[in-house]
Write an enzyme that holds these catalytic residues in place. Structure first.
Site, mmCIF file in Angstrom:
data_model
loop_
_atom_site.group_PDB
_atom_site.id
_atom_site.type_symbol
_atom_site.label_atom_id
_atom_site.label_comp_id
_atom_site.label_asym_id
_atom_site.label_seq_id
_atom_site.Cartn_x
_atom_site.Cartn_y
_atom_site.Cartn_z
ATOM 1 N N HIS A 150 0.816 -1.227 0.000
ATOM 2 C CA HIS A 150 0.000 0.000 0.000
ATOM 3 C C HIS A 150 0.840 1.264 0.000
ATOM 4 O O HIS A 150 0.336 2.338 0.332
ATOM 5 C CB HIS A 150 -0.961 -0.016 1.201
ATOM 6 N N CYS B 13 5.169 19.967 -12.274
ATOM 7 C CA CYS B 13 3.945 20.208 -13.056
ATOM 8 C C CYS B 13 2.903 21.048 -12.306
ATOM 9 O O CYS B 13 1.835 21.319 -12.843
ATOM 10 C CB CYS B 13 3.337 18.872 -13.484
HETATM 11 P P1 OAD Z 1 -7.256 -3.406 10.491
HETATM 12 O O1 OAD Z 1 -7.348 -2.222 11.401
HETATM 13 O O2 OAD Z 1 -8.392 -3.683 9.585
HETATM 14 O O3 OAD Z 1 -7.023 -4.714 11.364
HETATM 15 C C1 OAD Z 1 -6.077 -4.771 12.385
HETATM 16 C C2 OAD Z 1 -6.018 -6.193 12.878
HETATM 17 O O4 OAD Z 1 -4.957 -6.269 13.816
HETATM 18 C C3 OAD Z 1 -7.278 -6.682 13.579
HETATM 19 O O5 OAD Z 1 -7.620 -7.961 13.065
HETATM 20 C C4 OAD Z 1 -6.868 -6.784 15.050
HETATM 21 O O6 OAD Z 1 -7.510 -7.852 15.718
HETATM 22 C C5 OAD Z 1 -5.390 -7.048 14.915
HETATM 23 N N1 OAD Z 1 -4.563 -6.633 16.058
HETATM 24 C C6 OAD Z 1 -4.777 -5.620 16.931
HETATM 25 N N2 OAD Z 1 -3.753 -5.517 17.797
HETATM 26 C C7 OAD Z 1 -2.876 -6.492 17.473
HETATM 27 C C8 OAD Z 1 -1.604 -6.907 17.980
HETATM 28 N N3 OAD Z 1 -1.025 -6.273 19.023
HETATM 29 N N4 OAD Z 1 -0.987 -7.949 17.380
HETATM 30 C C9 OAD Z 1 -1.553 -8.582 16.335
HETATM 31 N N5 OAD Z 1 -2.743 -8.240 15.808
HETATM 32 C C10 OAD Z 1 -3.392 -7.205 16.364
HETATM 33 O O7 OAD Z 1 -5.884 -3.251 9.678
HETATM 34 P P2 OAD Z 1 -5.439 -3.947 8.324
HETATM 35 O O8 OAD Z 1 -5.914 -5.338 8.237
HETATM 36 O O9 OAD Z 1 -3.990 -3.664 8.176
HETATM 37 O O10 OAD Z 1 -5.432 0.169 3.514
HETATM 38 O O11 OAD Z 1 -6.219 -3.072 7.260
HETATM 39 C C11 OAD Z 1 -5.984 -3.336 5.917
HETATM 40 C C12 OAD Z 1 -6.016 -2.082 5.116
HETATM 41 O O12 OAD Z 1 -7.227 -1.390 5.373
HETATM 42 C C13 OAD Z 1 -4.959 -1.058 5.474
HETATM 43 O O13 OAD Z 1 -3.720 -1.292 4.859
HETATM 44 C C14 OAD Z 1 -5.562 0.206 4.942
HETATM 45 C C15 OAD Z 1 -7.028 0.015 5.317
HETATM 46 O O14 OAD Z 1 -7.883 0.413 4.371
HETATM 47 C C16 OAD Z 1 -5.360 1.315 2.837
HETATM 48 O O15 OAD Z 1 -5.273 2.407 3.374
HETATM 49 C C17 OAD Z 1 -5.360 1.124 1.361
#
Ligand code: OAD
Length: 250
Positions: free
Chosen positions: A119, A150
């Site tokens: 990303h 630009c």
């Molecule tokens: P999320 O905020 O959707 O999910 C975070 C995950 O981390 C959840 O499943 C939590 O249970 C878990 N979690 C929380 N604390 C934790 C810890 N200490 N150790 C391990 N896991 C933990 O974040 P992403 O899955 O990264 O994209 O979200 C995906 C994408 O959604 C991001 O990259 C962003 C967003 O839209 C863009 O901006 C394009």
């Protein structure tokens, strides 16, 4: 933390490993995840209102300021034991690919080398119209600043909703997922595509699937092993158990 002996065995013998990380990996560095109920950034802000080309066109200053806030947060953060444990894994596994959805740069700062940032990276800038890389601009009261080449508006070099991922980066991640012995999904809610396709690809090609997350996700039921704990706890424990000679202070 107790590790399943079958997991220790497969990790010790693995030759090709792919790890996909999400915001949860950086939670213990103090960067709020996107979707966790109490601390999630988007409990206060609607992501679609901020992380999309439409939002930027409508209110570029608001989007710029929101990213500036997140950028300062990332710049003031340091990698945690989960990031460092992944560096140790890379040193010990013959083919190791770390695929991250995070834009905070903490994996690279920790020392991970084979890294695919799906990303983008919040520390880089491009211009909106032509995607020129932008490294500096004249001091200005106008926000966002303008591209020196630009004159279109400057934006963060991250992937927004509705935008394509870099084809080379996602293809490399997909090829690695298809070839790996073990696929780890760590700290991601597994609901944002195409990143969430990677574990599915790995599973279709016979990989062992390990999830590290304190909370269940839509993919938990497909996991061969689930480490239901924060990654900053589970990953150092895994590395210490599989390779007991590793110095925990690294
Ligand atoms: P999320 O905020 O959707 O999910 C975070 C995950 O981390 C959840 O499943 C939590 O249970 C878990 N979690 C929380 N604390 C934790 C810890 N200490 N150790 C391990 N896991 C933990 O974040 P992403 O899955 O990264 O994209 O979200 C995906 C994408 O959604 C991001 O990259 C962003 C967003 O839209 C863009 O901006 C394009």
């Amino acid at each position: 933390m107790e590790m399943p002996s079958a997991l220790i065995e497969v990790v010790r013998n693995a030759r090709r490993v792919v790890v996909l990380t999400g915001a949860g990996v950086s939670a213990e560095s103090g960067i709020p995840t996107f979707r966790d109920a109490q601390t999630g950034l988007w409990a206060r802000y609607d992501p679609e209102e901020l992380a999309s080309p439409r939002a930027f066109k409508r209110n570029p200053k608001l989007v710029w300021q929101w990213y500036q806030w997140r950028r300062d947060l990332c710049a003031g953060s340091t990698p945690n034991p989960g990031h460092f444990a992944l560096v140790e894994m890379e040193r010990r596994i013959p083919e190791f690919t770390l695929v991250t959805q995070n834009v905070d740069g903490l994996h690279a700062l920790a020392g991970s080398r084979q890294l695919l940032e799906l990303h983008g990276n919040i520390g880089r800038y491009i211009c909106y119209d032509r995607r020129h890389p932008v490294t500096g601009w004249e001091p200005t009261d106008e926000l966002p600043p303008r591209c020196p080449i630009c004159h279109s508006l400057v934006r963060p070099d991250v992937v927004w909703f509705g935008e394509q991922l870099d084809a080379i980066v996602i293809n490399r991640a997909a090829v690695a997922a298809e070839r790996c012995d073990i696929f780890f999904s760590i700290g991601t809610s597994s609901i944002v595509y195409p990143a969430a396709l990677l574990p599915q690809l790995a599973l279709e090609h016979g990989a062992i699937f390990v999830e590290v997350n304190p909370n269940p996700t839509p993919l938990t039921r497909f996991a061969d092993f689930v480490l239901q704990a924060p990654s900053g706890v589970a990953l150092p424990a895994l590395v210490q158990t599989v390779w007991p000679e590793v110095d925990s202070g690294s």
